[in-house]
Structure formats: structure tokens, C-alpha cells
Design an enzyme around this catalytic site. Structure first.
Site, PDB file in Angstrom:
ATOM      1  N   SER A  80      94.173 -13.612  24.944  1.00  0.00           N
ATOM      2  CA  SER A  80      95.410 -13.086  25.243  1.00  0.00           C
ATOM      3  C   SER A  80      95.264 -11.381  25.420  1.00  0.00           C
ATOM      4  O   SER A  80      94.738 -10.819  24.469  1.00  0.00           O
ATOM      5  CB  SER A  80      96.435 -13.490  24.456  1.00  0.00           C
ATOM      6  OG  SER A  80      97.680 -12.859  24.715  1.00  0.00           O
ATOM      7  N   SER A 134     105.028  -4.407  32.746  1.00  0.00           N
ATOM      8  CA  SER A 134     106.300  -4.202  32.963  1.00  0.00           C
ATOM      9  C   SER A 134     106.648  -2.339  32.366  1.00  0.00           C
ATOM     10  O   SER A 134     107.446  -1.892  32.719  1.00  0.00           O
ATOM     11  CB  SER A 134     107.536  -4.862  32.974  1.00  0.00           C
ATOM     12  OG  SER A 134     107.497  -5.307  31.362  1.00  0.00           O
ATOM     13  N   HIS A 158     106.919  -9.511  37.093  1.00  0.00           N
ATOM     14  CA  HIS A 158     107.214  -8.232  37.872  1.00  0.00           C
ATOM     15  C   HIS A 158     106.643  -8.003  39.173  1.00  0.00           C
ATOM     16  O   HIS A 158     106.882  -6.915  39.640  1.00  0.00           O
ATOM     17  CB  HIS A 158     106.980  -7.069  36.873  1.00  0.00           C
ATOM     18  CG  HIS A 158     107.904  -7.294  35.650  1.00  0.00           C
ATOM     19  ND1 HIS A 158     109.168  -6.443  35.523  1.00  0.00           N
ATOM     20  CD2 HIS A 158     107.613  -7.712  34.283  1.00  0.00           C
ATOM     21  CE1 HIS A 158     109.567  -6.853  34.357  1.00  0.00           C
ATOM     22  NE2 HIS A 158     108.632  -7.338  33.739  1.00  0.00           N
ATOM     23  N   THR A 214     109.323 -15.640  38.022  1.00  0.00           N
ATOM     24  CA  THR A 214     110.602 -15.463  37.636  1.00  0.00           C
ATOM     25  C   THR A 214     111.721 -15.370  39.109  1.00  0.00           C
ATOM     26  O   THR A 214     110.881 -14.810  39.865  1.00  0.00           O
ATOM     27  CB  THR A 214     110.940 -14.332  36.571  1.00  0.00           C
ATOM     28  OG1 THR A 214     112.254 -14.482  36.431  1.00  0.00           O
ATOM     29  CG2 THR A 214     110.896 -12.913  37.399  1.00  0.00           C
ATOM     30  N   LYS A 251     114.272 -11.293  38.790  1.00  0.00           N
ATOM     31  CA  LYS A 251     114.101 -10.195  39.043  1.00  0.00           C
ATOM     32  C   LYS A 251     114.227  -9.954  40.602  1.00  0.00           C
ATOM     33  O   LYS A 251     115.075  -9.753  41.307  1.00  0.00           O
ATOM     34  CB  LYS A 251     112.635  -9.441  38.456  1.00  0.00           C
ATOM     35  CG  LYS A 251     112.817  -9.580  37.094  1.00  0.00           C
ATOM     36  CD  LYS A 251     111.605  -9.192  36.330  1.00  0.00           C
ATOM     37  CE  LYS A 251     111.831  -8.966  34.665  1.00  0.00           C
ATOM     38  NZ  LYS A 251     112.092 -10.474  34.184  1.00  0.00           N
ATOM     39  N   THR A 301     116.272 -29.489  27.994  1.00  0.00           N
ATOM     40  CA  THR A 301     117.141 -28.589  28.495  1.00  0.00           C
ATOM     41  C   THR A 301     117.784 -28.734  29.824  1.00  0.00           C
ATOM     42  O   THR A 301     117.117 -29.333  30.774  1.00  0.00           O
ATOM     43  CB  THR A 301     116.168 -27.119  28.913  1.00  0.00           C
ATOM     44  OG1 THR A 301     115.485 -26.546  27.823  1.00  0.00           O
ATOM     45  CG2 THR A 301     117.124 -26.046  29.340  1.00  0.00           C
ATOM     46  N   THR A 302     118.970 -28.368  29.933  1.00  0.00           N
ATOM     47  CA  THR A 302     119.867 -28.689  31.062  1.00  0.00           C
ATOM     48  C   THR A 302     119.353 -27.929  32.305  1.00  0.00           C
ATOM     49  O   THR A 302     118.777 -26.814  32.137  1.00  0.00           O
ATOM     50  CB  THR A 302     121.305 -28.187  30.901  1.00  0.00           C
ATOM     51  OG1 THR A 302     121.903 -28.996  29.802  1.00  0.00           O
ATOM     52  CG2 THR A 302     122.090 -28.513  32.374  1.00  0.00           C
ATOM     53  N   THR A 346     109.628  -3.518  21.923  1.00  0.00           N
ATOM     54  CA  THR A 346     109.119  -3.700  23.300  1.00  0.00           C
ATOM     55  C   THR A 346     107.843  -2.591  23.787  1.00  0.00           C
ATOM     56  O   THR A 346     107.108  -3.075  24.443  1.00  0.00           O
ATOM     57  CB  THR A 346     110.198  -3.211  24.192  1.00  0.00           C
ATOM     58  OG1 THR A 346     111.225  -4.104  23.793  1.00  0.00           O
ATOM     59  CG2 THR A 346     109.921  -3.495  25.574  1.00  0.00           C
TER      60      THR A 346
END
Length: 425
Positions: free
Chosen positions: A136, A188, A216, A244, A247, A276-277, A362
Site C-alpha cells: 500500500s 487529492s 479524483h 466515485t 465528485k 447496505t440499502t 488528513t
């Protein structure tokens, strides 16, 4: 026992470290993005937003809004439950087909957020691989780190974008051992780009699987908005592409795209998907409309790149410490958490410009910054106003102007350790 006291003292600790976050009460104005209404102390004021992740303004695009309204009118506001229980609404089926096509993959799977897609997918893929070793990048997002942790697999963290370090870690692992390299395309907070082709080559050489986070970059780069892997013709070289919808596509949700066998396994085993719904049909329809538009239109991407570059040039010309960035991200270094928060407050209250401070965890301590994200709708005039307002703020608060622009990146994690103060401390 006074349970509430423990939570109060935990918040007190965050405040003492000058990293307590206050959310601005904002109301975006359709048709006037990036303008918004800011409500504070019983008053409403129009301001300009400079830190939105709606990078291309697609959240206000007429086609996207119409698709959402029509789907809600036809199918209601919610999905009705998880996909295992209530079935899969048709707009969600169409969305996954659109995403698979965007990245040239066999299949795609949609989650309720980008965080969930990373956490659920990485942890599930690594659990299903026998004796998996995860490699990672040290600047990976918190959601990726959480996925690595939840997998229970062995992990090695390689220095950010350091190919030699990554290769050394790969070389000491047996070739027959399952290995998963997880990294991002665009980081990001700094705006730099991973050496994707080189990482893919190392993966081939050492028999590793690859997983890239393009959150991103999707919508922003490439002939059809497939991200950096699209721009560089490398989508086929990466096993799993994560992205995603929240964004550049202007809606909500996260996803992965890859081989059908991998997607089906994650669908069948990931608790973050199973329990999860599902994404509501209106959101799925809006996301599909946004993706289809950006596959065909280059206008938004071209104008966005122009305005991002113009912003960097204007801020640098004003003597501001603009950090080096290869992408649309424009970070301006402050280097102190209290000054960063004060700068954000000053810009909002005096100049009507909203830029959220970016503090630890962050970014590393000492690299606190304002993270500016220009859009195609930030005109040259607005950019000029931003440069003048930032310069006045720097002078008013005594923040240093231009300096070494790239801070040392010394971090292996973005998850803040939960340190609860002792009672009565």
C-alpha cells in the site's frame, strides 16, 4: 460513571490540538455555481465556494437534474432495501453497465459511497486471496487503509510513488504468494499522479494483482472521462479500478470495475455491499446521465484544466506558497493548524470566499493547507478576486508567503489514533 464526560474530553482534546472542525451551513444555487448561500448567526449571505469536489459542476447540469427528477417521479425516493432483499432497481443496472463500459471492464459494482467501495472491496479481495500480502502506498486514502486493516492480511507500506521501494518489497515475497498492490491515481491533497505504467509493469514482473483508486480523476481525465488510466491508455493493465460518483459526476456513490469473477466475488462476500440499502433509482439515473454526458463532451474537462492552470499562475504571481501539483488540485501551504483555520474563517467572513482548512490527520502536521479546487465555472474575474483575497489574508494574519513548495511527505497512515484522555485529566 459519567459516560458523557469521556466524549466531552475527547472533543476537548481535538480542540486543544487546533483541529476541531466547524461545518459551514451552505445552500448551493442551481444555475449559479459556484455561488451558494451561507447561513450563520441567523443571517444569510451569498458567497463563492472554492473547495467543492463537484469538480465540473455536473451536480447542477440540466440533464443530470432532469434524470433524477424523472426517476424519482416514476419510482419514488428510495431503493426499498438491500439488493439481496428488495431486488435491483433498473437504473442501477444501467449505471453498472455504463461504468463497466467507461473503464473497458467486464463488470462493475456500485456502493453507497466511495469510502464503502474501498473498504469493502479491498478487505474482501484480500480475504479471498490465500495468504495475501498487500502493498500500500503510504499516502493512500483513509478508506483504502481501512480496507487493508479489515482484510486481516499482511501489509507492507511503500514510500509514496517510490518504485524502487515497492520493487524491493515485491522481490522479497515468494512469487507464488498472492500479492495486491493498492494505490491512487491522483493524490487529492498534493495533486500528484502515480506512476501507473511502472507499477503495472512491476505487478506483471512479480505476479501481483493491482487495485487503483481513481476517485479524483474519473470524469476529469481521458478521452471519455475514465480517469488517468483512460488518459494514459492503461485501464487494461489494472485489475480493479475504483471510483466515485460524488465528485466529477456530481451525484453520490462509489464503485469498482474489473473482471466479472472479481466483481461477482465482492458482490457475494462483502458485508459493506450485502447489508447496505441500495442506491436510490433517482441517484443512479442522475449518475448515468452525468457519465454519458462526460463520455461524449470534452468541453467541461478542457475549460476545467484551463481554469485550474490559470488559478495556479495567478496565486503564484501574488507570491502565495502554491504547492507543486500535477493536476487540478491547487494546495496553498499554511503550515500551522490554528492559522489555517483562522485563514479559512477570515476568507469567509471578510471576503465571502469559502475554502475549508485541511489539517491533520488528513495531511501531516506542519503541512496544513488550504485546498483550492477551481471548476469550469470559476471565471477569470473570480480567480482574480481569490488571489487578492488570499494575499490580504496572508498579510492580515502574518502567514509566510512563498517558500519551499513541496513539504516532506512523512506519513504511513491517515487514520487518526483514538486517544481518549483520562477522566479528570
Amino acid at each position: 460513571m459519567n459516560y458523557q464526560r469521556f466524549f466531552e474530553e475527547a472533543v476537548d482534546q481535538v480542540q486543544a490540538e487546533k483541529r476541531y472542525r466547524v461545518f459551514a451551513d451552505l445552500e448551493r444555487i442551481v444555475g449559479r455555481f459556484p455561488r451558494a448561500i451561507w447561513r450563520s448567526s441567523g443571517e444569510a449571505r451569498e458567497i463563492t465556494v472554492w473547495c467543492s469536489n463537484d469538480y465540473l459542476g455536473m451536480g447542477q447540469h440540466p440533464d443530470v437534474i432532469t434524470a433524477m427528477q424523472q426517476a424519482a417521479g416514476n419510482m419514488g425516493s428510495g431503493a426499498g432495501g438491500t439488493r439481496n432483499i428488495s431486488g435491483t432497481n433498473h437504473p442501477l443496472v444501467e449505471l453498472e453497465q455504463e461504468l463497466a463500459d467507461l473503464h473497458g471492464k467486464e463488470a462493475a459494482l456500485v456502493f453507497t459511497s466511495g469510502f464503502v467501495s474501498n473498504e469493502a472491496s479491498i478487505s474482501t479481495i484480500a480475504r479471498l486471496l490465500p495468504d495475501c500480502l498487500i502493498l500500500s502506498d503510504e499516502l493512500n486514502h483513509a478508506s483504502m487503509i481501512e480496507g487493508v486493516r479489515r482484510s486481516g492480511a499482511d501489509k507492507k507500506v511503500f514510500r509514496h510513488n517510490d518504485l524502487q521501494h515497492l520493487e524491493r518489497l515485491l522481490a522479497v515475497a515468494p512469487r507464488e504468494r498472492a500479492k495486491l498492490i493498492v494505490f491512487e491515481s491522483v493524490y487529492s491533497m498534493d495533486g500528484d499522479v502515480a506512476p501507473i505504467a511502472e507499477i503495472a509493469e512491476l505487478a506483471r514482473r512479480y505476479n501481483a494483482m493491482t487495485y487503483i483508486d481513481e476517485v479524483h480523476a474519473v470524469g476529469m481525465y481521458g478521452a471519455r472521462g475514465g480517469g488517468i488510466t483512460d488518459r494514459e491508455g492503461l485501464a487494461d493493465e489494472i485489475d480493479v479500478i475504483e471510483g466515485t460518483l460524488a465528485k466529477a459526476f456530481g451525484t453520490l456513490g462509489g464503485y469498482i470495475a474489473g473482471p466479472r469473477s472479481v466483481i461477482d466475488a465482492v458482490r457475494s462476500y462483502a458485508p459493506g455491499f450485502i447489508f447496505t440499502t441500495a442506491l436510490p433509482p433517482a441517484i443512479a439515473a442522475a449518475a448515468t446521465a452525468s457519465i454519458r454526458h462526460l463520455k461524449a463532451s470534452h468541453t467541461e474537462r478542457d475549460q476545467h484544466q484551463r481554469q485550474a492552470q490559470h488559478t495556479k499562475e495567478r496565486l503564484a504571481a501574488a507570491g502565495l506558497p502554491v504547492m507543486s501539483s500535477d493536476t487540478h488540485i491547487v494546495p496553498v501551504l499554511v503550515g500551522d493548524p490554528e492559522l489555517c483555520k483562522r485563514a479559512s474563517d477570515h476568507l469567509l467572513e471578510k471576503h465571502g470566499l469559502y475554502i475549508q482548512p485541511i489539517n491533520y490527520p488528513t495531511v501531516p502536521r506542519g503541512t496544513e493547507r488550504l485546498r483550492i479546487t477551481p471548476t469550469p465555472f470559476h471565471s477569470d474575474a473570480l480567480i482574480g478576486e481569490l488571489a487578492a483575497a488570499l494575499r490580504e489574508t496572508w498579510e492580515a494574519l502574518g502567514i509566510p508567503f512563498a517558500r519551499d513548495q513541496r513539504p516532506a511527505q512523512q506519513r504511513t497512515d491517515r487514520i487518526i489514533p483514538l486517544v481518549v484522555p483520562a477522566a479528570g485529566g
